[in-house]
Design an enzyme around this catalytic site. Structure first.
Site, PDB file in Angstrom:
ATOM      1  N   TYR A 174     -13.556  12.579 -24.363  1.00 54.25           N
ATOM      2  CA  TYR A 174     -14.630  13.170 -24.424  1.00 54.25           C
ATOM      3  C   TYR A 174     -15.183  13.495 -25.845  1.00 54.25           C
ATOM      4  O   TYR A 174     -16.147  13.630 -26.341  1.00 54.25           O
ATOM      5  CB  TYR A 174     -15.321  14.002 -23.469  1.00 54.25           C
ATOM      6  N   LYS A 219      -2.146   7.723 -17.249  1.00 52.14           N
ATOM      7  CA  LYS A 219      -1.724   6.452 -17.463  1.00 52.14           C
ATOM      8  C   LYS A 219      -0.538   6.508 -18.467  1.00 52.14           C
ATOM      9  O   LYS A 219      -0.522   5.871 -19.398  1.00 52.14           O
ATOM     10  CB  LYS A 219      -2.703   5.633 -17.862  1.00 52.14           C
ATOM     11  N   ASP A 273      -4.863   4.606 -11.677  1.00 53.05           N
ATOM     12  CA  ASP A 273      -5.303   3.591 -11.137  1.00 53.05           C
ATOM     13  C   ASP A 273      -4.702   3.275  -9.688  1.00 53.05           C
ATOM     14  O   ASP A 273      -5.694   3.144  -8.851  1.00 53.05           O
ATOM     15  CB  ASP A 273      -4.984   2.068 -11.806  1.00 53.05           C
ATOM     16  N   ASP A 291     -13.417  12.450 -14.160  1.00 50.71           N
ATOM     17  CA  ASP A 291     -14.921  11.928 -14.164  1.00 50.71           C
ATOM     18  C   ASP A 291     -15.046  10.834 -13.211  1.00 50.71           C
ATOM     19  O   ASP A 291     -15.817  10.624 -11.988  1.00 50.71           O
ATOM     20  CB  ASP A 291     -15.538  11.413 -15.310  1.00 50.71           C
ATOM     21  N   ASP A 294     -16.240  10.930  -8.885  1.00 47.34           N
ATOM     22  CA  ASP A 294     -17.129  10.231  -8.244  1.00 47.34           C
ATOM     23  C   ASP A 294     -16.748   9.654  -6.926  1.00 47.34           C
ATOM     24  O   ASP A 294     -17.571   9.328  -6.022  1.00 47.34           O
ATOM     25  CB  ASP A 294     -17.762   9.297  -9.115  1.00 47.34           C
TER      26      ASP A 294
HETATM   27  C1  IPM Z   1     -20.163  14.708 -14.715  1.00 55.31           C
HETATM   28  C2  IPM Z   1     -21.057  13.954 -15.574  1.00 55.31           C
HETATM   29  C3  IPM Z   1     -20.888  14.034 -16.742  1.00 55.31           C
HETATM   30  C4  IPM Z   1     -19.718  13.710 -17.441  1.00 55.31           C
HETATM   31  C5  IPM Z   1     -21.945  13.454 -17.751  1.00 55.31           C
HETATM   32  C6  IPM Z   1     -23.295  13.780 -17.330  1.00 55.31           C
HETATM   33  C7  IPM Z   1     -21.751  13.823 -19.321  1.00 55.31           C
HETATM   34  O1  IPM Z   1     -20.943  12.330 -15.126  1.00 55.31           O
HETATM   35  O2  IPM Z   1     -20.371  15.890 -14.840  1.00 55.31           O
HETATM   36  O3  IPM Z   1     -19.127  14.178 -14.008  1.00 55.31           O
HETATM   37  O4  IPM Z   1     -19.327  12.547 -17.594  1.00 55.31           O
HETATM   38  O5  IPM Z   1     -18.617  14.619 -17.587  1.00 55.31           O
HETATM   39 MG    MG Z   2     -19.456  12.150 -13.561  1.00 47.44          MG
END
Ligand code: IPM
Ligand code: MG
Length: 363
Positions: free
Chosen positions: A142, A193, A226, A250, A254
């Site tokens: 990032y 990884k 993975d 990240d 999710d």
């Molecule tokens: C998260 C989001 C952020 C990230 C974005 C909005 C920059 O997806 O906090 O998970 O990628 O960290």
């Molecule tokens: Mg995210």
């Protein structure tokens, strides 16, 4: 009477709607405990870009740094798709994380019993799920340099990002991972990884060293990222703490969110070394597709405030009360659209906030 300074950064999309429900819980906390909140708010993300030309102004940043905790909504949306990377809504959030040195992102993925059927996995795989992501948040791909889109000699373009981790950066997040595990199930799975990336190999080595030197009471396993993604849908309850880098964290968080029923359920805390305020935000994004409709799920934002109570304001009891109220509302079959199922009651964002408030007041 203690006074805490809070900064609210609702942001874009559904951010303001869910923040309105957080405000109700803030007011309850003042009523129920011997505490007052000095609450200010500011702009971050696309709304800040529209109003001030930058996604996070120096003034907003300075005001945020002067608080005890920062509660954020969400940033981004298609409206700002064409904006340069350094001015995009997300850049405001990344600047905030970086400036606060918020390197430790805690993302608990808990499946409330009442929601076990809302998950895309079968109930038996997710009922009782309680895992914690410890995601490195202020480094990695990032932020790594060099980055950019450059033009090669032949006129074609190349996109560049750099995965970069220093030993010190890995060490400090590893400590957080092991310390969290000590307070929970005593197990850390470290995901990288190392089979293809040097940064992953160093990650594995440093995590191993920190473990050997300080945390013999914690069980450490290494897992390729993975495989971790696969194991999360195969048998998520095998995990206690998942320690991982910024990008993998990240993605994997999710994925884990869906195990709990909805992305609208997951809170997060982003912490530094204690000198700067913690940053609290739902894991979900700004959901521009439903913004303004009053149907967003405010639970992740409310649970993020609960994390602020626990980690920044030393009010663990209040945090537990908020979490229990959410649990009881779900047990009553009250649902926003994202977690609605046949036989449950569909409510709006503000009705969900009110239902949680009622449980808190009835306490
Ligand atoms: C998260 C989001 C952020 C990230 C974005 C909005 C920059 O997806 O906090 O998970 O990628 O960290
Ligand atoms: Mg995210």
């Amino acid at each position: 009477m203690t006074t805490h300074k809070l900064m609210l950064l609702p942001g874009d999309g559904i951010g303001p709607e869910i923040m309105a429900e957080v405000t109700k819980v803030i007011a309850w906390t003042e009523r129920a405990f011997d505490v007052t909140f000095d609450v200010s708010s500011g702009l971050v993300g696309g709304c800040a870009y529209d109003a001030e030309g930058v996604p996070l102004s120096d003034e907003t940043l300075a005001a945020a740094k002067a608080c005890d905790a920062i509660i954020m909504g969400a940033v981004g949306g298609p409206k700002w798709d064409g904006v340069d990377y350094d001015k995009r809504p997300e850049a405001g959030l990344l600047r905030l994380r970086k400036e606060l040195d918020a390197f430790a992102n805690l993302r608990p993925a808990i499946c409330f019993d009442a929601l076990a059927d809302a998950s895309s996995l079968k109930r038996e795989f997710v009922a009782g799920l309680d895992l914690l992501f410890v995601r490195e948040l202020s480094s990695g791909v990032y932020f790594g340099e060099p980055r950019g889109i450059e033009t090669l000699d032949d006129g074609s373009r190349v996109g560049i990002n750099t995965q970069r981790y220093t030993e010190a950066e890995i060490e400090r997040i590893a400590h957080v991972g092991f310390q969290m595990a000590q307070k929970r199930g005593g197990r850390v799975a470290s995901a990288e990884k190392s089979n293809v990336m040097e940064a992953g190999l160093l990650w594995r080595e440093v995590v191993t060293e920190v473990h050997q030197d300080h945390y013999s009471d914690v069980e450490l396993t290494h897992i390729l990222a993975d495989n971790c993604a696969m194991q999360l849908v195969k048998n998520p309850k095998q995990f206690d703490v998942i320690l991982t880098d910024n990008l993998f964290g990240d993605l994997l968080s999710d994925e884990a969110a869906m195990l709990t029923g909805s992305l609208g359920m997951l809170p997060s805390a982003s912490l530094g070394n204690g000198e700067m305020p913690g940053l609290y935000e739902p894991v979900h994004g700004s959901a521009p597709d439903i913004a303004g409709e009053g149907i967003a799920n405010p639970i992740a934002a409310i649970l993020s405030f609960a994390m602020a109570l626990r980690y920044s304001l030393n009010m663990g009891g209040a945090a537990t009360a908020v979490e229990a109220a959410v649990d009881r509302v779900l047990a009553d079959n009250v649902r926003t659209s994202d977690i609605w199922a046949e036989g449950t009651m569909r409510v709006t964002t503000s009705q969900m906030g009110d239902a949680i408030l009622k449980k808190l007041d009835d306490n």
